[in-house]
Design an enzyme around this catalytic site. Structure first.
Site, PDB file in Angstrom:
ATOM      1  N   ARG A 188      53.805  16.733 -98.184  1.00  0.00           N
ATOM      2  CA  ARG A 188      52.834  17.542 -98.914  1.00  0.00           C
ATOM      3  C   ARG A 188      51.618  16.671 -99.201  1.00  0.00           C
ATOM      4  O   ARG A 188      51.745  15.463 -99.440  1.00  0.00           O
ATOM      5  CB  ARG A 188      53.414  18.065-100.243  1.00  0.00           C
ATOM      6  CG  ARG A 188      54.448  19.182-100.100  1.00  0.00           C
ATOM      7  CD  ARG A 188      53.790  20.477 -99.623  1.00  0.00           C
ATOM      8  NE  ARG A 188      54.722  21.588 -99.529  1.00  0.00           N
ATOM      9  CZ  ARG A 188      55.406  21.916 -98.445  1.00  0.00           C
ATOM     10  NH1 ARG A 188      55.284  21.175 -97.354  1.00  0.00           N
ATOM     11  NH2 ARG A 188      56.210  22.963 -98.439  1.00  0.00           N
ATOM     12  N   GLU A 236      38.201  17.572 -96.504  1.00  0.00           N
ATOM     13  CA  GLU A 236      36.864  17.311 -95.977  1.00  0.00           C
ATOM     14  C   GLU A 236      36.657  15.828 -95.704  1.00  0.00           C
ATOM     15  O   GLU A 236      36.092  15.448 -94.679  1.00  0.00           O
ATOM     16  CB  GLU A 236      35.815  17.813 -96.971  1.00  0.00           C
ATOM     17  CG  GLU A 236      35.783  19.339 -97.099  1.00  0.00           C
ATOM     18  CD  GLU A 236      34.706  19.804 -98.059  1.00  0.00           C
ATOM     19  OE1 GLU A 236      33.867  18.973 -98.458  1.00  0.00           O
ATOM     20  OE2 GLU A 236      34.700  20.997 -98.397  1.00  0.00           O
ATOM     21  N   HIS A 257      48.345  21.400 -90.266  1.00  0.00           N
ATOM     22  CA  HIS A 257      49.617  21.849 -90.833  1.00  0.00           C
ATOM     23  C   HIS A 257      50.556  22.364 -89.731  1.00  0.00           C
ATOM     24  O   HIS A 257      51.045  23.496 -89.781  1.00  0.00           O
ATOM     25  CB  HIS A 257      49.401  22.926 -91.901  1.00  0.00           C
ATOM     26  CG  HIS A 257      50.491  22.959 -92.927  1.00  0.00           C
ATOM     27  ND1 HIS A 257      50.556  23.875 -93.927  1.00  0.00           N
ATOM     28  CD2 HIS A 257      51.595  22.167 -93.088  1.00  0.00           C
ATOM     29  CE1 HIS A 257      51.618  23.658 -94.678  1.00  0.00           C
ATOM     30  NE2 HIS A 257      52.260  22.626 -94.175  1.00  0.00           N
TER      31      HIS A 257
END
Length: 396
Positions: free
Chosen positions: A239, A267, A280
């Protein structure tokens, strides 16, 4: 449930390989069901959605449950299932790929070559000369003999550790809560260390396989990065929040870290020259989606039909074979003294003989399955619900 049927709401697209396991004579499926008994979900955020009074359970086709109000549902007697291990091989392969990408600078090397043609318009001899002139900047290292630290020895962590060991790497593992099952599956050549600080200090590459909770947030921080050997690599397919990205970017800029490979774009990270950030992709394989859907559907179906709880994140695992000729009761309650005594007293007063009984607790909550002989009248459920601490009761 009406007319003996269970309506199931699919919030995301769920693999048909999983959905086809539901008996359509018993289960109704749809995206717009108003009063579902079960919800099947992948990544959709359920936190701001109202909880239907009809809802019995939520099944997540994946491991993480950050998108589900787990604690809120626990207080309502609604188990939340996930699918640990169903996508483990997909993530393992991505971690191994990430190590190779970082070790050989493959991502940036391929981008460099593409730009020679697409941006500079080179071809023929000029292209060959520039390739030879520029390849030195992408010189890397080989994995055999390097030390990999694996934080979290669950289904994914064990597969990663074993695969890395088979590649000739020295592997350190850290997980104070490793299960007996996973410990047996771990290669005996993987060294389990006593602290996360020891693992950082001894590892040239670190890979994370832990949930995002208070104790893991910012697990990779400035102090721990500083203890790693110069030129180390951090891989994060767990995560985003378990890594302090600011600390990692500073270590990359100083040259202390060689690369950061992750599955959670930001970013700042997406444009950094030493960051490889993927969109992801952890469980994004057809096989993983099928496996997760099958596991989620099977667990939801077993709970709705038999009251069994497997792989719930907010209630204990309770599995009991059905006793022929009995009626089953499933009871959710607060984990407090004398609950079992009060429940069995109500059953005894109703003249019901207990054929099988099991009760387990987890944190603030407990769950009871009981098979009784004799007729279970509707008022019995109300008597059980009247017990202080009982949250929910079902007759199956």
């Amino acid at each position: 449930m009406s007319n003996g049927r269970f309506p199931i709401q699919t919030v995301n697209a769920i693999s048909p390989v999983g959905l086809q396991r539901l008996d359509r004579d018993i289960f109704d499926l749809g995206t717009d069901i108003a009063e579902p008994r079960g919800i099947l979900v992948r990544s959709a955020d359920l936190h701001d959605r109202p909880v239907p009074q009809s809802l019995y359970a939520v099944a997540r086709a994946g491991a993480g449950t950050n998108n589900i109000p787990v604690d809120k549902l626990a207080a309502l007697g609604i188990p939340v299932f996930n699918t640990p291990g169903a996508n483990a091989n997909a993530v393992k392969e991505l971690v191994i790929a990430g190590m190779l990408l970082a070790a050989r600078s493959l991502y940036h090397a391929a981008d460099y070559t593409r730009n020679l043609v697409a941006e500079q318009g080179l071809s023929g001899q000029a292209l060959n000369e520039q390739v030879e002139a520029g390849k030195k900047q992408f010189a890397g290292f080989e994995l055999p003999g390097k030390t990999l630290g694996v934080i979290g020895l669950g289904s994914i962590g064990v597969l990663v550790a074993n695969a890395a060991q088979s590649l000739g790497m020295k592997v350190l593992g850290y997980d104070p809560a490793v299960t007996i099952k996973n410990a047996w599956q771990l290669s005996p050549n993987v060294e389990q260390v006593e602290s996360v600080e020891e693992l950082f200090a001894r590892s040239e590459l670190i890979t994370l396989h832990v949930p995002l909770i208070d104790s893991t947030r910012g697990l990779v921080n400035t102090e721990r990065i500083a203890s790693m050997p110069r030129g180390a690599v951090v891989l994060n397919f767990a995560r985003g929040g378990v890594v302090d990205e600011t600390a990692v970017l500073q270590a990359l800029d100083s040259g202390h870290l060689h690369a950061y490979v992750n599955d959670f774009p930001t970013e700042a990270g997406a444009v950094h020259s030493r960051v490889i950030t993927l969109p992801h992709l952890g469980a994004s394989t057809g096989e993983a989606e099928d496996n997760c859907a099958v596991m989620a559907v099977d667990q939801l179906q077993d709970f709705l039909l038999n009251g069994n709880i497997r792989n719930a994140v907010n209630y204990p695992e309770v599995i009991m074979a059905r006793t022929p000729g009995t009626t089953r009761l499933g009871i959710f309650n607060a984990n407090k003294p004398n609950m079992i005594g009060q429940i069995t007293a109500v059953l005894a007063e109703a003249g019901l003989n207990v054929a099988e009984f099991t009760n387990k607790s987890r944190g603030d909550y407990a769950y009871t399955l009981v098979d009784v002989e004799g007729e279970v009248r509707d008022e019995l459920k109300e008597q059980i619900l009247a017990i202080d601490g009982v949250i929910r009761a079902r007759k199956l």
